[in-house]
Write a protein that holds these residues in place. Structure first.
Motif: not given
Length: 237
Positions: A190-191, A197-198, A205-207, A213-214
């Motif tokens: 995830v990290a 980020r850009a 996409a914020t999440d 994980t899904g």
């Protein structure tokens, strides 16, 4: 009954991941990379482009700088120290031909991997959509380049032959055959994606944790219920 995905063989020490764009590995395979580096494997990345056409509101030259920087930071999070960007191939219009095969064969000869990992080379994605032209071109050229790298008479100017590739596998394939348990590397995966980020901001996409994980959990339904990243082994395995 759905057939269980196989375990990825462990008879390798060096991995070369070859993809078209920054973020391709992170959307599909960074959790596997983190698991491999944690187990002592050496992993290197080769990016065919810098993703310069990937952010609509950003000039391609500036986008290339931003996305290269984000890719290097992302790779470092999962234990990858070598990140190489090729020149001469333009984001969005990558051509599958001899020039790309030569560059990829040279990369394989430089890095001398036993496992080569690419990104889905097939016409369709695992969501049954038409696959990106760049993904198809790079994936298919990579399959040819593995053979090219082992033949001393093909591209002799591109370095000393390397015929030590035991396995070739594709991330994000609609026809997976194997899986990597990412139970211990979900947070790193995830990290690693969040480091782009850009690009994520441009997508709105914020999440990324929830869909990522899904995906791992969905893959795990064919892998003893463990969160997993899937690969299609095109050779070896």
């Amino acid at each position: 009954m759905t057939e269980r995905l196989k375990d990825v063989p462990e008879d390798f020490t060096r991995v070369l991941c070859v993809v078209a764009h920054p973020d391709d590995i992170e959307f599909s395979g960074a959790g596997a990379v983190a698991a491999w580096t944690a187990a002592g494997k050496e992993v290197a990345y080769v990016l065919v482009t810098r993703g310069e056409a990937g952010i609509d509101g950003l000039d391609p030259a500036e986008s290339a700088e931003v996305r290269e920087r984000e890719q290097r930071a992302s790779a470092e999070l999962v234990g990858v120290k070598e990140v190489e960007f090729l020149d001469g191939h333009r984001d969005g219009v990558v051509e599958e031909g001899v020039a790309l095969r030569r560059d990829l064969a040279a990369a394989i000869r430089r890095h001398r991997p036993e496992l080569v990992v690419g990104y889905n080379h097939r016409d369709e994605t695992f969501t049954n959509r038409w696959n990106s032209a760049d993904h198809r071109a790079v994936g298919r050229a990579l399959l040819d380049a593995v053979a090219d790298a082992g033949n001393r008479w093909i591209f002799p100017e591109a370095g000393e032959r390397w015929a030590g590739v035991r396995h070739v596998a594709m991330l994000a394939s609609p026809r997976p055959t194997h899986a990597v348990d990412v139970s211990g590397s979900v947070d790193l995966a995830v990290a690693s994606l969040e480091a782009h980020r850009a690009y994520l901001d441009a997508l709105g996409a914020t999440d990324v944790r929830t869909p990522l994980t899904g995906l791992f959990e969905a893959n795990g339904r064919r892998y003893d219920g463990r969160p997993a990243i899937t690969l299609e082994f095109v050779s070896g395995g």
